[in-house]
Scaffold this motif. Sequence first.
Motif, PDB file in Angstrom:
ATOM      1  N   GLN A  47      26.408 -21.395  -7.226  1.00 17.82           N
ATOM      2  CA  GLN A  47      25.056 -21.509  -6.696  1.00 17.82           C
ATOM      3  C   GLN A  47      24.237 -22.513  -7.489  1.00 17.82           C
ATOM      4  OE1 GLN A  47      23.498 -17.549  -6.669  1.00 17.82           O
ATOM      5  NE2 GLN A  47      24.851 -16.833  -5.009  1.00 17.82           N
ATOM      6  N   GLU A  48      24.286 -22.388  -8.805  1.00 19.53           N
ATOM      7  CA  GLU A  48      23.526 -23.309  -9.639  1.00 19.53           C
ATOM      8  C   GLU A  48      24.063 -24.740  -9.497  1.00 19.53           C
ATOM      9  OE1 GLU A  48      23.964 -21.601 -13.449  1.00 19.53           O
ATOM     10  OE2 GLU A  48      22.342 -20.120 -13.200  1.00 19.53           O
ATOM     11  N   ALA A  49      25.406 -24.861  -9.369  1.00 19.08           N
ATOM     12  CA  ALA A  49      25.992 -26.195  -9.204  1.00 19.08           C
ATOM     13  C   ALA A  49      25.534 -26.828  -7.890  1.00 19.08           C
ATOM     14  CB  ALA A  49      27.516 -26.109  -9.247  1.00 19.08           C
TER      15      ALA A  49
ATOM     16  N   LEU B  27      31.454 -28.419 -12.931  1.00 22.34           N
ATOM     17  CA  LEU B  27      30.323 -27.633 -13.424  1.00 22.34           C
ATOM     18  C   LEU B  27      30.716 -26.193 -13.712  1.00 22.34           C
ATOM     19  CD1 LEU B  27      27.493 -29.016 -11.084  1.00 22.34           C
ATOM     20  CD2 LEU B  27      27.847 -29.531 -13.506  1.00 22.34           C
ATOM     21  N   ASN B  28      31.654 -25.651 -12.915  1.00 22.38           N
ATOM     22  CA  ASN B  28      32.110 -24.283 -13.173  1.00 22.38           C
ATOM     23  C   ASN B  28      32.816 -24.190 -14.513  1.00 22.38           C
ATOM     24  OD1 ASN B  28      31.051 -23.263 -10.807  1.00 22.38           O
ATOM     25  ND2 ASN B  28      32.949 -23.591  -9.632  1.00 22.38           N
ATOM     26  N   LYS B  29      33.512 -25.248 -14.877  1.00 19.91           N
ATOM     27  CA  LYS B  29      34.247 -25.226 -16.152  1.00 19.91           C
ATOM     28  C   LYS B  29      33.307 -25.192 -17.355  1.00 19.91           C
ATOM     29  CE  LYS B  29      38.343 -27.576 -14.365  1.00 19.91           C
ATOM     30  NZ  LYS B  29      39.187 -28.778 -14.450  1.00 19.91           N
ATOM     31  N   VAL B  30      32.074 -25.686 -17.199  1.00 14.97           N
ATOM     32  CA  VAL B  30      31.121 -25.693 -18.317  1.00 14.97           C
ATOM     33  C   VAL B  30      30.166 -24.518 -18.229  1.00 14.97           C
ATOM     34  CG1 VAL B  30      31.257 -28.175 -18.588  1.00 14.97           C
ATOM     35  CG2 VAL B  30      29.555 -27.207 -17.036  1.00 14.97           C
TER      36      VAL B  30
ATOM     37  N   GLY C 270      34.259 -34.894  -3.049  1.00 15.48           N
ATOM     38  CA  GLY C 270      33.509 -35.162  -4.280  1.00 15.48           C
ATOM     39  C   GLY C 270      32.666 -33.974  -4.690  1.00 15.48           C
ATOM     40  N   LEU C 271      32.046 -33.302  -3.696  1.00 13.51           N
ATOM     41  CA  LEU C 271      31.244 -32.117  -4.022  1.00 13.51           C
ATOM     42  C   LEU C 271      32.108 -31.004  -4.592  1.00 13.51           C
ATOM     43  CD1 LEU C 271      28.861 -32.027  -0.908  1.00 13.51           C
ATOM     44  CD2 LEU C 271      28.290 -32.727  -3.245  1.00 13.51           C
ATOM     45  N   VAL C 272      33.286 -30.828  -4.001  1.00 17.95           N
ATOM     46  CA  VAL C 272      34.187 -29.783  -4.524  1.00 17.95           C
ATOM     47  C   VAL C 272      34.577 -30.093  -5.953  1.00 17.95           C
ATOM     48  CG1 VAL C 272      36.471 -28.758  -4.250  1.00 17.95           C
ATOM     49  CG2 VAL C 272      35.036 -29.143  -2.242  1.00 17.95           C
ATOM     50  N   GLU C 273      34.909 -31.343  -6.224  1.00 14.95           N
ATOM     51  CA  GLU C 273      35.279 -31.713  -7.587  1.00 14.95           C
ATOM     52  C   GLU C 273      34.109 -31.534  -8.547  1.00 14.95           C
ATOM     53  OE1 GLU C 273      36.697 -35.672  -7.315  1.00 14.95           O
ATOM     54  OE2 GLU C 273      38.591 -35.135  -6.301  1.00 14.95           O
ATOM     55  N   SER C 274      32.878 -31.886  -8.075  1.00 18.92           N
ATOM     56  CA  SER C 274      31.706 -31.707  -8.930  1.00 18.92           C
ATOM     57  C   SER C 274      31.461 -30.239  -9.247  1.00 18.92           C
ATOM     58  CB  SER C 274      30.471 -32.305  -8.244  1.00 18.92           C
ATOM     59  OG  SER C 274      30.642 -33.687  -8.015  1.00 18.92           O
ATOM     60  N   VAL C 275      31.608 -29.382  -8.229  1.00 18.94           N
ATOM     61  CA  VAL C 275      31.414 -27.939  -8.452  1.00 18.94           C
ATOM     62  C   VAL C 275      32.462 -27.411  -9.417  1.00 18.94           C
ATOM     63  CG1 VAL C 275      31.477 -25.677  -7.330  1.00 18.94           C
ATOM     64  CG2 VAL C 275      30.245 -27.564  -6.254  1.00 18.94           C
ATOM     65  N   ASP C 276      33.700 -27.856  -9.287  1.00 19.30           N
ATOM     66  CA  ASP C 276      34.758 -27.405 -10.205  1.00 19.30           C
ATOM     67  C   ASP C 276      34.445 -27.809 -11.648  1.00 19.30           C
ATOM     68  OD1 ASP C 276      36.113 -26.304  -8.103  1.00 19.30           O
ATOM     69  OD2 ASP C 276      37.448 -28.041  -7.784  1.00 19.30           O
TER      70      ASP C 276
END
Length: 333
Positions: free
Chosen positions: A242-244, A234-237, A226-232
């Motif tokens: 680091q910020e994610a 956030l990276n897209k936006v 879930g964390l990996v998906e959340s970081v992905d």
Amino acid sequence: MENIGMYIFLFFAFFIFLSSFFTVKQQTAAIIERFGRFQSIRHSGLQLKIPIVDKIAGKINLKIQQLDVIIETKTKENVFVKMKVSVQFKVIQDKVYEAFYKLEYPHDQITSYVFDVVRAEVPKLKLDDVFERKDDIAIAVKRELNEAMTTYGYDIINTLITDIDPDIQVKNAMNRINAADREKSAAEYEAEAGRIRIVAKAKAEAESKRLQGQGIADQRREIARGLVESVDVLNKVGINSQEASALIVVTQHYDTLQAIGADANSNLILLPNSPQAGSDMLNNMVASFTASNQVGEAMKKASRENKGNEKRNYPKPPQLPESDNPDDYDSTK
């Protein structure tokens, strides 16, 4: 007077006539003697004999009879026991003469043989074997009695050992031994049952821990996914990793506070907190991530410069002069 004498004569004549007849019961034999000498054997029914000359010497019972003999003897380990031997016998119908004239006290004769055989067989056996092999003793008694009593006209139908009674102290000891043996068996069974319960409980606990560990591992795996998906996402936006990560930590922080507040029975004490604390946490995390990246880049750059200098300043190996003499290359000179 003549009439009175006639009546007396007739009376005695009638009495003598009646005494000529006699009856013999069923399963009975009557011995007839004439002047003290054996004459004949009469069986059941109405029989006739010569008055005054013949007389009934005796009667023999042809039914099966039983004689109970109580014997006290000792076993191989010197334990005294009382045994009751029941002998079932009868007179052989064809040997009534031998049974009547050869033995005067047949019961005493049978008792003597029973005593002799039992006191010869039982001392060879231990007490437990006496109980287990009582049929063998009975067979031995019957065999000896048949061999001896057939000659006298008696047939031994069966011999039974109906009772074996040791001394009261011996019986109490045997009961204590039996009780102790049963208690030992009960203790062994209880111990085995306890061991089975312990093993089953241990297996259940091991299986529970294995499943619990598997559940925790699956939970952490799903959290990481879930964390990996959340970081992905956030990276897209436009939010870097680091910020994610910092944003996710702050989100988890507030989720934890919300979960604590939802439990009415919680005894947890929270220190003073403010909304600015989350912002400070995020700024500190971003600053620390940035600083760590700068330090890492500087260390990599310094490492590359040091390797380049070492290559430029590395001294060349000395050249040895050419010589045909091997001694010139002796390192000791």
